[in-house]
Write a protein that holds these residues in place. Structure first.
Motif, mmCIF file in Angstrom:
data_model
loop_
_atom_site.group_PDB
_atom_site.id
_atom_site.type_symbol
_atom_site.label_atom_id
_atom_site.label_comp_id
_atom_site.label_asym_id
_atom_site.label_seq_id
_atom_site.Cartn_x
_atom_site.Cartn_y
_atom_site.Cartn_z
ATOM 1 N N LYS A 116 0.858 -1.173 0.000
ATOM 2 C CA LYS A 116 0.000 0.000 0.000
ATOM 3 C C LYS A 116 0.898 1.227 0.000
ATOM 4 C CE LYS A 116 -4.576 1.253 1.560
ATOM 5 N NZ LYS A 116 -5.648 1.052 2.557
ATOM 6 N N LEU A 117 0.844 1.969 -1.118
ATOM 7 C CA LEU A 117 1.719 3.110 -1.300
ATOM 8 C C LEU A 117 0.913 4.390 -1.409
ATOM 9 C CD1 LEU A 117 4.191 1.704 -3.983
ATOM 10 C CD2 LEU A 117 4.478 1.744 -1.506
ATOM 11 N N SER A 118 1.496 5.452 -0.901
ATOM 12 C CA SER A 118 0.884 6.766 -1.045
ATOM 13 C C SER A 118 1.213 7.327 -2.423
ATOM 14 C CB SER A 118 1.409 7.727 0.033
ATOM 15 O OG SER A 118 1.115 7.232 1.319
ATOM 16 N N SER A 119 0.362 8.208 -2.902
ATOM 17 C CA SER A 119 0.645 8.880 -4.167
ATOM 18 C C SER A 119 1.928 9.699 -4.034
ATOM 19 C CB SER A 119 -0.504 9.814 -4.545
ATOM 20 O OG SER A 119 -1.689 9.092 -4.745
ATOM 21 N N ARG A 120 2.690 9.730 -5.078
ATOM 22 C CA ARG A 120 3.926 10.498 -5.080
ATOM 23 C C ARG A 120 3.644 11.887 -5.630
ATOM 24 N NH1 ARG A 120 8.771 9.881 -9.333
ATOM 25 N NH2 ARG A 120 10.230 11.352 -8.418
ATOM 26 N N TRP A 121 3.806 12.898 -4.786
ATOM 27 C CA TRP A 121 3.566 14.268 -5.231
ATOM 28 C C TRP A 121 4.699 14.707 -6.160
ATOM 29 C CZ3 TRP A 121 -1.153 15.031 -3.978
ATOM 30 C CH2 TRP A 121 -1.662 14.684 -2.740
ATOM 31 N N ILE A 122 4.356 15.274 -7.293
ATOM 32 C CA ILE A 122 5.376 15.813 -8.189
ATOM 33 C C ILE A 122 5.030 17.268 -8.500
ATOM 34 C CG2 ILE A 122 6.112 13.639 -9.226
ATOM 35 C CD1 ILE A 122 4.232 14.273 -11.582
ATOM 36 N N PRO A 123 5.929 18.202 -8.230
ATOM 37 C CA PRO A 123 5.627 19.612 -8.463
ATOM 38 C C PRO A 123 5.729 20.025 -9.922
ATOM 39 C CG PRO A 123 7.819 19.375 -7.537
ATOM 40 C CD PRO A 123 7.207 18.003 -7.526
ATOM 41 N N HIS A 124 6.477 19.259 -10.729
ATOM 42 C CA HIS A 124 6.718 19.691 -12.103
ATOM 43 C C HIS A 124 7.315 18.523 -12.886
ATOM 44 C CE1 HIS A 124 7.462 22.704 -15.224
ATOM 45 N NE2 HIS A 124 8.650 22.173 -15.409
ATOM 46 N N GLN A 125 7.033 18.497 -14.196
ATOM 47 C CA GLN A 125 7.656 17.492 -15.059
ATOM 48 C C GLN A 125 8.993 18.061 -15.531
ATOM 49 O OE1 GLN A 125 6.062 14.462 -15.594
ATOM 50 N NE2 GLN A 125 8.075 13.851 -16.312
ATOM 51 N N LEU A 126 10.074 17.570 -14.966
ATOM 52 C CA LEU A 126 11.391 18.153 -15.215
ATOM 53 C C LEU A 126 11.905 17.841 -16.616
ATOM 54 C CD1 LEU A 126 13.124 17.299 -11.824
ATOM 55 C CD2 LEU A 126 12.497 19.588 -12.614
ATOM 56 N N ALA A 127 12.440 18.877 -17.280
ATOM 57 C CA ALA A 127 13.141 18.684 -18.547
ATOM 58 C C ALA A 127 14.582 18.281 -18.249
ATOM 59 C CB ALA A 127 13.117 19.978 -19.357
ATOM 60 N N ASP A 128 15.264 17.738 -19.237
ATOM 61 C CA ASP A 128 16.648 17.283 -19.044
ATOM 62 C C ASP A 128 17.538 18.438 -18.577
ATOM 63 O OD1 ASP A 128 15.999 14.722 -19.762
ATOM 64 O OD2 ASP A 128 16.642 14.928 -21.845
ATOM 65 N N ALA A 129 17.333 19.628 -19.159
ATOM 66 C CA ALA A 129 18.154 20.781 -18.776
ATOM 67 C C ALA A 129 17.917 21.151 -17.308
ATOM 68 C CB ALA A 129 17.834 21.970 -19.677
ATOM 69 N N GLN A 130 16.689 21.022 -16.842
ATOM 70 C CA GLN A 130 16.382 21.340 -15.440
ATOM 71 C C GLN A 130 17.010 20.318 -14.495
ATOM 72 O OE1 GLN A 130 12.156 21.400 -16.018
ATOM 73 N NE2 GLN A 130 12.078 23.635 -16.184
ATOM 74 N N LYS A 131 17.043 19.066 -14.911
ATOM 75 C CA LYS A 131 17.719 18.043 -14.104
ATOM 76 C C LYS A 131 19.211 18.339 -14.006
ATOM 77 C CE LYS A 131 14.458 14.473 -15.617
ATOM 78 N NZ LYS A 131 14.302 13.209 -16.382
ATOM 79 N N GLN A 132 19.795 18.764 -15.122
ATOM 80 C CA GLN A 132 21.220 19.108 -15.124
ATOM 81 C C GLN A 132 21.499 20.307 -14.231
ATOM 82 O OE1 GLN A 132 22.166 19.648 -19.278
ATOM 83 N NE2 GLN A 132 21.624 17.532 -19.805
ATOM 84 N N ASP A 133 20.576 21.288 -14.222
ATOM 85 C CA ASP A 133 20.735 22.454 -13.343
ATOM 86 C C ASP A 133 20.708 22.029 -11.876
ATOM 87 O OD1 ASP A 133 20.896 24.164 -15.483
ATOM 88 O OD2 ASP A 133 18.784 24.758 -15.419
ATOM 89 N N ARG A 134 19.852 21.100 -11.547
ATOM 90 C CA ARG A 134 19.759 20.607 -10.171
ATOM 91 C C ARG A 134 21.067 19.938 -9.756
ATOM 92 N NH1 ARG A 134 14.958 19.012 -7.761
ATOM 93 N NH2 ARG A 134 15.535 16.797 -7.728
ATOM 94 N N VAL A 135 21.588 19.106 -10.626
ATOM 95 C CA VAL A 135 22.834 18.403 -10.325
ATOM 96 C C VAL A 135 23.982 19.394 -10.168
ATOM 97 C CG1 VAL A 135 24.564 16.817 -11.253
ATOM 98 C CG2 VAL A 135 22.135 16.232 -11.408
ATOM 99 N N LYS A 136 24.069 20.345 -11.070
ATOM 100 C CA LYS A 136 25.154 21.336 -11.020
ATOM 101 C C LYS A 136 25.102 22.141 -9.725
ATOM 102 C CE LYS A 136 27.092 25.296 -13.520
ATOM 103 N NZ LYS A 136 26.933 26.217 -14.685
ATOM 104 N N TRP A 137 23.907 22.591 -9.342
ATOM 105 C CA TRP A 137 23.770 23.375 -8.105
ATOM 106 C C TRP A 137 24.191 22.548 -6.891
ATOM 107 C CZ3 TRP A 137 20.664 22.902 -3.694
ATOM 108 C CH2 TRP A 137 20.636 24.033 -2.860
ATOM 109 N N CYS A 138 23.793 21.289 -6.849
ATOM 110 C CA CYS A 138 24.161 20.415 -5.730
ATOM 111 C C CYS A 138 25.675 20.219 -5.652
ATOM 112 C CB CYS A 138 23.457 19.057 -5.864
ATOM 113 S SG CYS A 138 21.676 19.118 -5.614
ATOM 114 N N GLN A 139 26.295 20.022 -6.791
ATOM 115 C CA GLN A 139 27.747 19.841 -6.818
ATOM 116 C C GLN A 139 28.460 21.088 -6.300
ATOM 117 O OE1 GLN A 139 28.083 18.892 -10.988
ATOM 118 N NE2 GLN A 139 28.149 16.683 -10.606
#
Length: 352
Positions: A116-139
């Motif tokens: 029994k799993l809860s729904s996974r909230w997603i705020p936005h459908q991330l584009a590849d460039a946005q995923k790369q921005d997230r990784v870069k900021w974290c690094q």
């Protein structure tokens, strides 16, 4: 020729391997063997076993007392119930089939392998460039603050706006549904509430809660942010940390338009305050979103307050009651989340 269970299981396995559906397999067996063929529940159960990768046709050795109510017929009945209503509870299944809780657990977790799993909230459908921005900021953050071990972490103050309600409604856990093995966990967009609310802006650091400012007209603008909110926050910060150098402050907030407006940027330049920035659509990397607001709102969830002022006062009292060591620990988890984001190649995540 006398056929035993293993013979029929071999036939079911053949049908599974050649790509027949369980319905077609059942029809084929009934057409060939009539009343001697396996039951529908048996055919369906062995299809599930083969889908899970089982390679043996022999009954597995059972340890302990068998759960006699976990029959093939009851397994099939529960499977049909969950297909019609994936929010069924243990009690509802027990009542419908007149069986005990142990049998229900065996059917659900051993026979059907559902969770029994809860729904996974997603705020936005991330584009590849946005995923790369997230990784870069974290690094960059991990490098700048020595993976969260630097004393400069105490110079970071972070904050955001959020609504406070006189009554908090359904939480995420209440949306839990049963999910069969191999199925994709459910997702749905998070919906806001619209009545009996007031917007607050809360700022805090690794040392604790700094200040919470109430927005009276409920419209967030760069003018309010720079002329009302932030001055109150910095004034309270100087009260709590008299020796602090304002030019040493490292301010973190998300990329909302008010936070990134030219007026806001000019305000920070005048004070000499550095802004750490934040990747767009990244609440899972914002301490307010993954820690502060969920924790504080959960503390008042289910309470019906006489007024918004009472709700806000209770909210602030809770923030001031959080131990100092917990604030520092959450900042440590923040940097753990950055590492998780890098491992996930910028994808959203909920837990670390």
């Amino acid at each position: 020729m006398d056929l035993n269970r293993e013979h029929f299981r071999a036939m079911i396995f053949y049908d599974f391997k050649v790509g027949l559906s369980r319905v077609k397999s059942l029809e084929r067996l009934r057409g060939a063997f009539g009343d001697s063929s396996p039951s529908q529940a048996t055919v369906y159960r062995w299809f599930r076993e083969f889908q899970r990768g089982r390679g043996s046709l022999v009954d597995e050795e059972r340890v302990g007392r068998p759960v006699t109510a976990a029959t093939d017929e009851n397994v099939l009945a529960v499977e049909q119930m969950l297909s019609e209503d994936n929010r069924m509870t243990y009690a509802q299944i027990q009542g419908a089939l007149k069986i005990g809780s142990a049998a229900v657990k065996t059917i659900l977790h051993e026979k059907l392998s559902v969770r029994k799993l809860s729904s996974r909230w997603i705020p936005h459908q991330l584009a590849d460039a946005q995923k790369q921005d997230r990784v870069k900021w974290c690094q960059e953050m991990l490098q700048r603050f020595n993976k969260g071990r630097s004393e400069a972490v105490y110079n970071i103050i972070t904050g955001d706006e959020s609504w406070i309600y006189q009554y908090e409604s359904e939480n995420k856990q209440q949306s839990a549904v049963w999910v069969f093995s191999g199925e994709t966990p459910p997702m749905k967009m998070k919906r806001g509430q619209s009545v009996g609310k007031k917007m607050l802006c809360t700022f805090f650091s690794a040392s604790g809660h700094i200040e919470t400012v109430t927005l009276e007209d409920q419209i967030v603008t760069a003018e309010w942010y720079t002329a009302v909110c932030l001055p109150q926050v910095f004034e309270k910060l100087e009260t709590k940390r008299p020796k602090i150098d304002m030019k040493g402050i490292l301010l973190h907030h998300d990329s909302a338009l008010v936070h990134s407006a030219e007026k806001t940027a000019n305000y920070f330049r005048e004070l000499g305050i550095q802004v750490l920035g934040h990747p767009p659509y990244s609440p899972d990397l914002a301490p307010c979103d993954f820690f502060l607001f969920p924790k504080a709102k959960e503390s008042i969830r289910g309470q019906r307050f006489e007024s918004l002022e009472t709700a806000i006062a209770t909210y602030k009292e809770f923030l001031d009651s959080i131990p100092k060591e917990e604030w520092r620990a959450e900042f440590g988890k923040w940097f753990d989340r950055m590492r998780t984001c890098i491992r996930r190649e910028g994808e959203y995540f909920e837990k670390i």
